[in-house]
Enzyme design. Structure first.
Site, PDB file in Angstrom:
ATOM      1  N   GLU A   6      -9.084   3.485   1.735  1.00  0.00           N
ATOM      2  CA  GLU A   6      -8.529   3.600   0.384  1.00  0.00           C
ATOM      3  C   GLU A   6      -7.422   2.594   0.088  1.00  0.00           C
ATOM      4  OE1 GLU A   6      -7.545   5.298   2.928  1.00  0.00           O
ATOM      5  OE2 GLU A   6      -5.400   4.930   2.753  1.00  0.00           O
TER       6      GLU A   6
ATOM      7  N   LYS B 256     -10.329  12.712   7.700  1.00  0.00           N
ATOM      8  CA  LYS B 256      -9.911  12.348   9.059  1.00  0.00           C
ATOM      9  C   LYS B 256      -9.910  13.590   9.951  1.00  0.00           C
ATOM     10  CE  LYS B 256      -6.626   8.650   7.815  1.00  0.00           C
ATOM     11  NZ  LYS B 256      -7.305   7.541   8.519  1.00  0.00           N
TER      12      LYS B 256
ATOM     13  N   ARG C 194      -7.208  -0.580   0.722  1.00  0.00           N
ATOM     14  CA  ARG C 194      -7.737  -1.822   0.151  1.00  0.00           C
ATOM     15  C   ARG C 194      -8.139  -1.624  -1.308  1.00  0.00           C
ATOM     16  NH1 ARG C 194     -12.237  -2.128   4.732  1.00  0.00           N
ATOM     17  NH2 ARG C 194     -10.451  -1.233   5.844  1.00  0.00           N
TER      18      ARG C 194
ATOM     19  N   ASP D 200      -2.562  10.156   3.449  1.00  0.00           N
ATOM     20  CA  ASP D 200      -3.954   9.737   3.592  1.00  0.00           C
ATOM     21  C   ASP D 200      -4.709  10.746   4.456  1.00  0.00           C
ATOM     22  OD1 ASP D 200      -6.368   8.481   3.791  1.00  0.00           O
ATOM     23  OD2 ASP D 200      -5.658   6.856   5.115  1.00  0.00           O
TER      24      ASP D 200
ATOM     25  N   ASP E 288     -12.031   6.828   3.189  1.00  0.00           N
ATOM     26  CA  ASP E 288     -10.866   6.639   4.055  1.00  0.00           C
ATOM     27  C   ASP E 288     -10.405   5.172   4.076  1.00  0.00           C
ATOM     28  OD1 ASP E 288      -8.840   7.338   5.752  1.00  0.00           O
ATOM     29  OD2 ASP E 288     -10.104   7.528   7.550  1.00  0.00           O
TER      30      ASP E 288
ATOM     31  N   LYS F  19       0.861  -1.197   0.000  1.00  0.00           N
ATOM     32  CA  LYS F  19       0.000   0.000   0.000  1.00  0.00           C
ATOM     33  C   LYS F  19       0.891   1.239   0.000  1.00  0.00           C
ATOM     34  CE  LYS F  19      -3.152   2.625   3.040  1.00  0.00           C
ATOM     35  NZ  LYS F  19      -4.074   2.584   4.195  1.00  0.00           N
TER      36      LYS F  19
ATOM     37  N   ASP G  46       1.728   6.530   5.300  1.00  0.00           N
ATOM     38  CA  ASP G  46       0.750   5.523   4.871  1.00  0.00           C
ATOM     39  C   ASP G  46       1.221   4.778   3.614  1.00  0.00           C
ATOM     40  OD1 ASP G  46      -1.612   4.249   5.601  1.00  0.00           O
ATOM     41  OD2 ASP G  46      -2.866   5.520   4.324  1.00  0.00           O
TER      42      ASP G  46
HETATM   43  N1  BES Z   1      -4.288   4.580   6.816  1.00  0.00           N
HETATM   44  C1  BES Z   1      -5.416   4.251   7.579  1.00  0.00           C
HETATM   45  C2  BES Z   1      -5.125   3.242   8.678  1.00  0.00           C
HETATM   46  C3  BES Z   1      -4.167   3.676   9.763  1.00  0.00           C
HETATM   47  C4  BES Z   1      -4.646   4.145  10.961  1.00  0.00           C
HETATM   48  C5  BES Z   1      -2.811   3.527   9.613  1.00  0.00           C
HETATM   49  C6  BES Z   1      -3.767   4.504  11.955  1.00  0.00           C
HETATM   50  C7  BES Z   1      -1.918   3.877  10.608  1.00  0.00           C
HETATM   51  C8  BES Z   1      -2.412   4.382  11.788  1.00  0.00           C
HETATM   52  C9  BES Z   1      -6.504   3.661   6.698  1.00  0.00           C
HETATM   53  O1  BES Z   1      -6.545   4.094   5.381  1.00  0.00           O
HETATM   54  C10 BES Z   1      -7.827   3.987   7.316  1.00  0.00           C
HETATM   55  O2  BES Z   1      -8.130   5.144   7.428  1.00  0.00           O
HETATM   56  N2  BES Z   1      -8.571   2.953   7.706  1.00  0.00           N
HETATM   57  C11 BES Z   1      -9.848   3.114   8.307  1.00  0.00           C
HETATM   58  C12 BES Z   1     -10.751   2.075   7.700  1.00  0.00           C
HETATM   59  C13 BES Z   1     -12.228   2.327   7.927  1.00  0.00           C
HETATM   60  C14 BES Z   1     -12.675   3.604   7.238  1.00  0.00           C
HETATM   61  C15 BES Z   1     -12.999   1.127   7.358  1.00  0.00           C
HETATM   62  C16 BES Z   1      -9.721   2.896   9.800  1.00  0.00           C
HETATM   63  O3  BES Z   1      -8.891   2.079  10.230  1.00  0.00           O
HETATM   64  O4  BES Z   1     -10.407   3.560  10.555  1.00  0.00           O
HETATM   65 ZN    ZN Z   2      -4.675   4.714   4.618  1.00  0.00          ZN
HETATM   66 ZN    ZN Z   3      -7.640   5.892   5.057  1.00  0.00          ZN
END
Ligand code: BES
Ligand code: ZN
Ligand code: ZN
Length: 508
Positions: A358, A286, A360, A279, A356, A274, A297
């Site tokens: 993204e 966020k 995946r 992000d 968010d 990834k 990220d």
């Molecule tokens: N990049 C984030 C995940 C992340 C969170 C990485 C904290 C490092 C530290 C990812 O893209 C994300 O925002 N995931 C969401 C998924 C949800 C919207 C289904 C999450 O984990 O809240």
């Molecule tokens: Zn992310």
């Molecule tokens: Zn994200």
């Protein structure tokens, strides 16, 4: 034009060069200067510590008693002006035989203690304690290099590595120099590249500049072929999910493909990472707290690229390909929105539940592409995918997801050997069911708490039939607040050591 290109490439390559020189020599007691010695845990001083005590007229025994230094693992004590030494660092190695990670940690702690020293040679004595066969002097040097990492290029007070003094490891390990310079130094260079890429801010590292940085590192290496797919290529291939994530940014997405094929007819390992260079969450924005951390990220992409760099630098006889799925996730008038439907390269349609989620999305196209283009024996994707994995297993483990037990066990074993450990989490059919959408084939988020498993299942929905596959969610381990011996505070480059070890064990 060519000259300009060469100068630019040299500048890009600079951060990974010019480290402190580390060399090796047969064990003997240095006559003066700065020394570092291992101390085994126990009632009385043994090994080098006992010898040093004799040489210094009992000063060491007196100091350790006064400081309550027991030799417990990772305990340290620094003494100045104990004649004839200007500085003595004692580092506890515990009471068991030192293993490979223990040797690396010892080296890393030595680096941390000598962080501010410049000009002098740090003399590390690696002898006189019980150790396992692979707890070598080269491992000590490797740990030193990893613990010596710093990212200070934007600070006025940055240290020039060339004036920071050199390191000498004194031991009776005959092949230490070649094991380090010909092998482990290259793995360290991989870890450094990964840490650099993650630490760089989002205004410096974006999809195209990531490509340029990485490409410069591969300059001149044999058996490497690099391809860069731009928006036109992504469109031609039908990668609507990847393109969708990148559509909100003025910096267009890229798929960087690094092939290192030096293994003849051996099986191919494909690694997909990834690579979200920032992000923001996109339209599903966020909160600002900690959002800066999302410059990292792209750790998955950095780690898979760096693993291949390490393999190519050490000339490993393997076939491995890294795919870095690069995009910047930004909100704008051209960004995707919740409710949108994207068509992925596989033909499956995706309803956007949250912009968010993204990572995946870019990976759904990358894993499909990896399967159809390379039919790899094994496909592993690496991603800072979910906050949920950190809540589930904390900062000491990455989440491991696989439906193939053999692969899971091999990865867990490689992780235990390197200290980059994983905890296996479930990937049952129920997680796939949560992704059913009312308007498309799947949606990119489920309900309920098992966010890391749902994220894994989403990627799994795009992995080709019969493809052996594992997913590593590294969102809890890509950054450390607490400095550890071989990972200073900051971005860790977690996964390079693990994947390098996995390659050695099963592909060489
Ligand atoms: N990049 C984030 C995940 C992340 C969170 C990485 C904290 C490092 C530290 C990812 O893209 C994300 O925002 N995931 C969401 C998924 C949800 C919207 C289904 C999450 O984990 O809240
Ligand atoms: Zn992310
Ligand atoms: Zn994200």
């Amino acid at each position: 034009m060519n000259l300009i290109r060469t100068v630019v490439l040299l500048l890009l390559a600079l951060p990974a060069m010019a480290q402190r020189p580390i060399d090796f020599s047969p064990f003997e007691w240095p006559e003066n200067g700065s020394i570092v010695i291992p101390v085994a845990e126990g009632e009385t001083l043994t090994g080098l510590a006992a010898e040093l005590d004799e040489r210094t007229g009992g000063a060491i025994a007196m100091a350790v008693a006064e400081a309550r230094f027991t030799g417990e693992k990772a305990q340290t004590l620094t003494l100045f002006g104990v004649k004839p030494y200007a500085r003595v660092d004692l580092i506890g190695v515990g009471s068991d035989a030192v293993d490979r990670v223990g040797a690396e940690d010892f080296g890393g702690l030595a680096a941390g203690l000598n962080d501010g020293t410049s000009g002098t040679t740090v003399q590390i004595l690696w002898s006189g304690v019980a150790r396992e066969d692979d707890a070598t002097a080269a491992r000590v040097a490797f740990g030193y290099r990893l613990g010596d990492y710093r990212f200070d290029r934007y600070q006025e007070e940055r240290l020039d590595p060339t004036t920071r003094g050199s390191v000498r490891v004194l031991s009776d390990d005959a092949d230490a120099a070649s094991q380090f310079a010909g092998d482990l130094e290259h793995v360290a260079a991989g870890v450094y590249l990964a840490r650099d890429l993650c630490s760089e801010p989002g205004n410096i590292i974006y999809p195209q500049s990531f490509v340029d940085r990485v490409r410069a590192q591969f300059d001149g290496l044999k058996n490497v072929k690099i391809r860069v797919l731009d928006e036109k290529d992504l469109k031609r291939l039908g990668m609507g999910a990847h393109l969708g994530v990148g559509s909100g940014s003025s910096r267009p997405p890229r798929l960087l493909v690094i092939e290192y094929f030096a293994g003849g007819d051996r099986p191919t390992l494909a690694l997909a990472g990834k690579g979200i260079t920032f992000d923001s969450g996109g339209v599903s924005l966020k909160g600002n707290d900690g959002m800066w951390m999302m410059k990292g990220d792209m750790t998955g992409a950095a780690v898979v690229s760096s693993t291949v760099l390490a393999a190519a630098r050490r000339g490993a006889p393997v076939n491995v390909v890294a795919l870095a799925a690069l995009a910047e996730n930004m909100p704008s008038g051209t960004a995707i929105r919740p409710g949108d439907v994207l068509t992925s390269m596989s033909g499956k349609t995706i309803e956007i539940n949250s912009t968010d989620a993204e990572g995946r999305l870019v990976l759904s196209d990358a894993v499909h592409y990896a399967h159809v283009e390379y039919s790899p024996a094994v496909l592993i994707d690496v991603a800072t995918l979910t906050g949920s994995v950190g809540r589930a297993v904390g900062p000491d483990y990455a989440g491991l997801f696989s439906q193939q037990d053999d692969l899971a066990v091999q990865l867990l074993e490689a992780g235990a050997a390197t200290g980059e450990e994983m905890w296996r989490l479930p990937l049952n059919d129920s997680y796939f069911e949560q992704l059913e959408s009312d308007v498309a084939d799947v949606k990119n988020g489920g309900k309920g708490g098992a966010g890391a498993s749902v994220g894994a299942a989403f990627i799994g929905s795009f992995v080709g039939e019969g493809q052996v596959w594992a997913h590593l969610d590294i969102a809890g381990v890509d950054y450390t607040e607490e400095p550890k011996p071989t990972t200073p505070k900051g971005f860790t480059g977690w996964g390079v050591r693990l994947l390098d070890e996995y390659l050695r064990r099963h592909y060489e």
